[in-house]
Design a protein around this motif. Structure first.
Motif, PDB file in Angstrom:
ATOM      1  N   ALA A  78      39.432  -7.450 -61.896  1.00 14.58           N
ATOM      2  CA  ALA A  78      38.063  -7.889 -61.594  1.00 14.58           C
ATOM      3  C   ALA A  78      37.256  -8.071 -62.874  1.00 14.58           C
ATOM      4  N   SER A  79      37.421  -7.162 -63.830  1.00 12.64           N
ATOM      5  CA  SER A  79      36.672  -7.264 -65.086  1.00 12.64           C
ATOM      6  C   SER A  79      37.101  -8.479 -65.900  1.00 12.64           C
ATOM      7  N   LEU A  80      38.322  -8.957 -65.671  1.00 12.35           N
ATOM      8  CA  LEU A  80      38.819 -10.137 -66.374  1.00 12.35           C
ATOM      9  C   LEU A  80      38.390 -11.432 -65.692  1.00 12.35           C
ATOM     10  N   GLY A  81      37.750 -11.298 -64.521  1.00 14.93           N
ATOM     11  CA  GLY A  81      37.213 -12.477 -63.858  1.00 14.93           C
ATOM     12  C   GLY A  81      37.838 -12.849 -62.538  1.00 14.93           C
ATOM     13  N   ALA A  82      38.721 -12.015 -62.014  1.00 16.22           N
ATOM     14  CA  ALA A  82      39.316 -12.328 -60.709  1.00 16.22           C
ATOM     15  C   ALA A  82      38.217 -12.413 -59.647  1.00 16.22           C
ATOM     16  N   PRO A  83      38.152 -13.502 -58.880  1.00 20.49           N
ATOM     17  CA  PRO A  83      37.101 -13.633 -57.875  1.00 20.49           C
ATOM     18  C   PRO A  83      37.381 -12.851 -56.601  1.00 20.49           C
ATOM     19  N   ALA A  84      38.629 -12.417 -56.424  1.00 27.15           N
ATOM     20  CA  ALA A  84      39.015 -11.620 -55.261  1.00 27.15           C
ATOM     21  C   ALA A  84      40.343 -10.947 -55.572  1.00 27.15           C
ATOM     22  N   ILE A  85      40.593  -9.829 -54.912  1.00 26.31           N
ATOM     23  CA  ILE A  85      41.847  -9.091 -55.075  1.00 26.31           C
ATOM     24  C   ILE A  85      42.596  -9.119 -53.748  1.00 26.31           C
ATOM     25  N   ASP A  86      43.845  -9.557 -53.779  1.00 27.95           N
ATOM     26  CA  ASP A  86      44.678  -9.607 -52.582  1.00 27.95           C
ATOM     27  C   ASP A  86      45.796  -8.576 -52.728  1.00 27.95           C
ATOM     28  N   LEU A  87      46.042  -7.802 -51.680  1.00 33.09           N
ATOM     29  CA  LEU A  87      47.036  -6.729 -51.719  1.00 33.09           C
ATOM     30  C   LEU A  87      48.228  -7.104 -50.861  1.00 33.09           C
ATOM     31  N   ASN A  88      49.419  -6.998 -51.434  1.00 32.44           N
ATOM     32  CA  ASN A  88      50.646  -7.453 -50.785  1.00 32.44           C
ATOM     33  C   ASN A  88      51.334  -6.312 -50.049  1.00 32.44           C
ATOM     34  N   PHE A  89      51.332  -6.405 -48.716  1.00 30.28           N
ATOM     35  CA  PHE A  89      52.108  -5.501 -47.870  1.00 30.28           C
ATOM     36  C   PHE A  89      53.112  -6.311 -47.039  1.00 30.28           C
ATOM     37  N   GLY A  90      53.536  -7.446 -47.594  1.00 28.05           N
ATOM     38  CA  GLY A  90      54.398  -8.327 -46.816  1.00 28.05           C
ATOM     39  C   GLY A  90      55.703  -8.708 -47.460  1.00 28.05           C
ATOM     40  N   CYS A  91      55.863  -8.460 -48.771  1.00 26.10           N
ATOM     41  CA  CYS A  91      57.068  -8.924 -49.449  1.00 26.10           C
ATOM     42  C   CYS A  91      58.317  -8.280 -48.844  1.00 26.10           C
ATOM     43  N   PRO A  92      59.318  -9.102 -48.448  1.00 22.18           N
ATOM     44  CA  PRO A  92      60.524  -8.546 -47.839  1.00 22.18           C
ATOM     45  C   PRO A  92      61.668  -8.341 -48.822  1.00 22.18           C
ATOM     46  N   ALA A  93      61.457  -8.614 -50.117  1.00 22.43           N
ATOM     47  CA  ALA A  93      62.542  -8.548 -51.095  1.00 22.43           C
ATOM     48  C   ALA A  93      63.099  -7.121 -51.188  1.00 22.43           C
ATOM     49  N   LYS A  94      64.418  -6.999 -51.186  1.00 25.06           N
ATOM     50  CA  LYS A  94      65.056  -5.681 -51.190  1.00 25.06           C
ATOM     51  C   LYS A  94      64.698  -4.890 -52.446  1.00 25.06           C
ATOM     52  N   THR A  95      64.687  -5.550 -53.592  1.00 24.68           N
ATOM     53  CA  THR A  95      64.375  -4.847 -54.839  1.00 24.68           C
ATOM     54  C   THR A  95      62.965  -4.275 -54.797  1.00 24.68           C
ATOM     55  N   VAL A  96      62.020  -5.073 -54.296  1.00 25.30           N
ATOM     56  CA  VAL A  96      60.636  -4.609 -54.171  1.00 25.30           C
ATOM     57  C   VAL A  96      60.550  -3.449 -53.195  1.00 25.30           C
ATOM     58  N   ASN A  97      61.200  -3.586 -52.048  1.00 27.84           N
ATOM     59  CA  ASN A  97      61.135  -2.544 -51.023  1.00 27.84           C
ATOM     60  C   ASN A  97      61.785  -1.246 -51.486  1.00 27.84           C
ATOM     61  N   ARG A  98      62.877  -1.351 -52.259  1.00 31.13           N
ATOM     62  CA  ARG A  98      63.535  -0.142 -52.775  1.00 31.13           C
ATOM     63  C   ARG A  98      62.616   0.650 -53.688  1.00 31.13           C
ATOM     64  N   HIS A  99      61.713  -0.053 -54.348  1.00 30.53           N
ATOM     65  CA  HIS A  99      60.770   0.615 -55.242  1.00 30.53           C
ATOM     66  C   HIS A  99      59.428   0.867 -54.554  1.00 30.53           C
ATOM     67  N   ARG A 100      59.477   0.937 -53.242  1.00 29.09           N
ATOM     68  CA  ARG A 100      58.327   1.304 -52.417  1.00 29.09           C
ATOM     69  C   ARG A 100      57.159   0.333 -52.601  1.00 29.09           C
ATOM     70  N   GLY A 101      57.471  -0.929 -52.401  1.00 29.01           N
ATOM     71  CA  GLY A 101      56.446  -1.954 -52.455  1.00 29.01           C
ATOM     72  C   GLY A 101      56.650  -2.952 -51.332  1.00 29.01           C
ATOM     73  N   GLY A 102      55.608  -3.705 -51.003  1.00 30.55           N
ATOM     74  CA  GLY A 102      55.730  -4.756 -50.007  1.00 30.55           C
ATOM     75  C   GLY A 102      55.816  -4.245 -48.581  1.00 30.55           C
ATOM     76  N   ALA A 103      56.659  -4.899 -47.776  1.00 29.66           N
ATOM     77  CA  ALA A 103      56.668  -4.674 -46.327  1.00 29.66           C
ATOM     78  C   ALA A 103      57.123  -3.279 -45.919  1.00 29.66           C
ATOM     79  N   VAL A 104      57.868  -2.590 -46.763  1.00 26.95           N
ATOM     80  CA  VAL A 104      58.331  -1.247 -46.398  1.00 26.95           C
ATOM     81  C   VAL A 104      57.152  -0.296 -46.213  1.00 26.95           C
ATOM     82  N   LEU A 105      56.023  -0.571 -46.841  1.00 21.73           N
ATOM     83  CA  LEU A 105      54.849   0.298 -46.698  1.00 21.73           C
ATOM     84  C   LEU A 105      54.263   0.240 -45.295  1.00 21.73           C
ATOM     85  N   LEU A 106      54.653  -0.767 -44.513  1.00 20.63           N
ATOM     86  CA  LEU A 106      54.122  -0.883 -43.153  1.00 20.63           C
ATOM     87  C   LEU A 106      54.649   0.213 -42.225  1.00 20.63           C
ATOM     88  N   ASP A 107      55.607   0.988 -42.701  1.00 24.48           N
ATOM     89  CA  ASP A 107      56.015   2.189 -41.955  1.00 24.48           C
ATOM     90  C   ASP A 107      55.010   3.326 -42.148  1.00 24.48           C
TER      91      ASP A 107
END
Length: 304
Positions: A78-107
């Motif tokens: 935000a301080s660098l000028g981002a007009p909005a912040i979007d948070l990803n809880f949808g990525c289905p990639a296995k590598t991302v999910n193994r590191h506790r990111g994306g769609a696995v958080l929906l549990d």
């Protein structure tokens, strides 16, 4: 859309128009405050008022699971000028999910709430915080719990992809399940998934109850899709070819020649879904590793 909806493709698609805003590829947050150069790498538009050259706002997307660290990085973006912040809880990639990111958080709807709430508290009140989610991880049993968690945390809107992580990208997208989410929360809901044509867009709006749509792979396959949804006017290969040429020229000098050529082939692979000319062109450049030679082939294709 990681590795696909990059800076250069964002410029081309928003040049064509039809978009209210676009979102960066996700910036992975994993325990550290990232330096500004990382945000500038994923969102070069921050140096131009966080807009593409066509003037379309670019929101910065973050992916991670640590509320405090996500909040710290959101505040920096935000301080660098981002007009909005979007948070990803949808990525289905296995590598991302193994590191506790994306769609696995929906549990863990409680964690989803904690991440959104922490980010909301960390950024100025005039900067929207949004979230994107799938219907769930293995199933959609907690879809409404997650949507309510996002809403209760103070998000400005929620984008819902109409499939679970387990369903991947296999058709269909369950737009009617998005309708159930839309009916359960008071914040605006944006529908996403399997929108390839203006007819798909209209059916998605009817079945989901959402007027706002997010376009992903459909916009890459048909660069005029957003424009066509808004205007009802179709476009052909002759309209797209100049934008493909501009895309190749923008890529020149941004990496190794074979990397640049690979990005062009990736886009042609998507374009061939709707345009046989793109399929023919891809066949001619498949073994080509020099983007300058690709420009020669594009010129020859246009002359023919």
């Amino acid at each position: 859309m990681e590795g696909l909806a990059d800076f250069w493709l964002r410029q081309v698609l928003t040049d064509i128009g039809g978009y209210d805003w676009c979102v960066t590829e996700f910036v992975r947050v994993s325990g550290l405050l990232l330096p500004p150069k990382v945000f500038y790498r994923w969102c070069p538009e921050l140096k131009q008022g966080a807009r593409t050259r066509a003037g379309t706002p670019v929101h910065v997307q973050l992916l991670g699971s640590d509320p405090a660290c996500m909040a710290e990085n959101a505040a920096l973006a935000a301080s660098l000028g981002a007009p909005a912040i979007d948070l990803n809880f949808g990525c289905p990639a296995k590598t991302v999910n193994r590191h506790r990111g994306g769609a696995v958080l929906l549990d863990e709807p409680e964690l989803v709430h904690a991440v959104v709430a922490a980010v909301r508290r960390a950024v100025p009140v005039d900067i929207p915080v949004s979230a994107k989610m799938r219907l769930g991880n293995a199933d959609d049993a907690r879809a409404l719990d997650n949507a309510r968690a996002v809403a209760a945390a103070g998000a400005s809107w929620l984008t819902v992809h109409g499939r679970t992580k387990a369903q991947g990208y296999r058709p269909p997208a369950f737009w009617d399940r998005i309708h159930a989410v839309q009916a359960a929360v008071s914040l605006p809901v944006i529908a996403n998934g399997e929108i390839w044509t203006p007819d798909d867009a209209r059916r998605c709006q009817a079945e989901s109850g959402c007027q706002a749509l997010m376009l992903g792979r459909g916009a890459v396959s048909d660069p005029y899709l957003a424009h066509a949804i808004r205007t009802g006017r179709g476009h052909g290969w002759d309209d797209i070819a100049p934008h493909l040429d501009a895309y190749v020229r923008m890529l020149l000098g941004t990496g190794k020649p074979d990397q640049e050529a690979g990005r062009v082939k990736q886009w042609l692979n998507y374009l061939r879904r709707d345009y046989p000319q793109a399929a023919a062109l891809l066949a001619r450049v498949r073994r080509e590793r020099d983007p300058h030679a690709m420009l020669t082939l594009l010129a020859a294709d246009k002359a023919a």
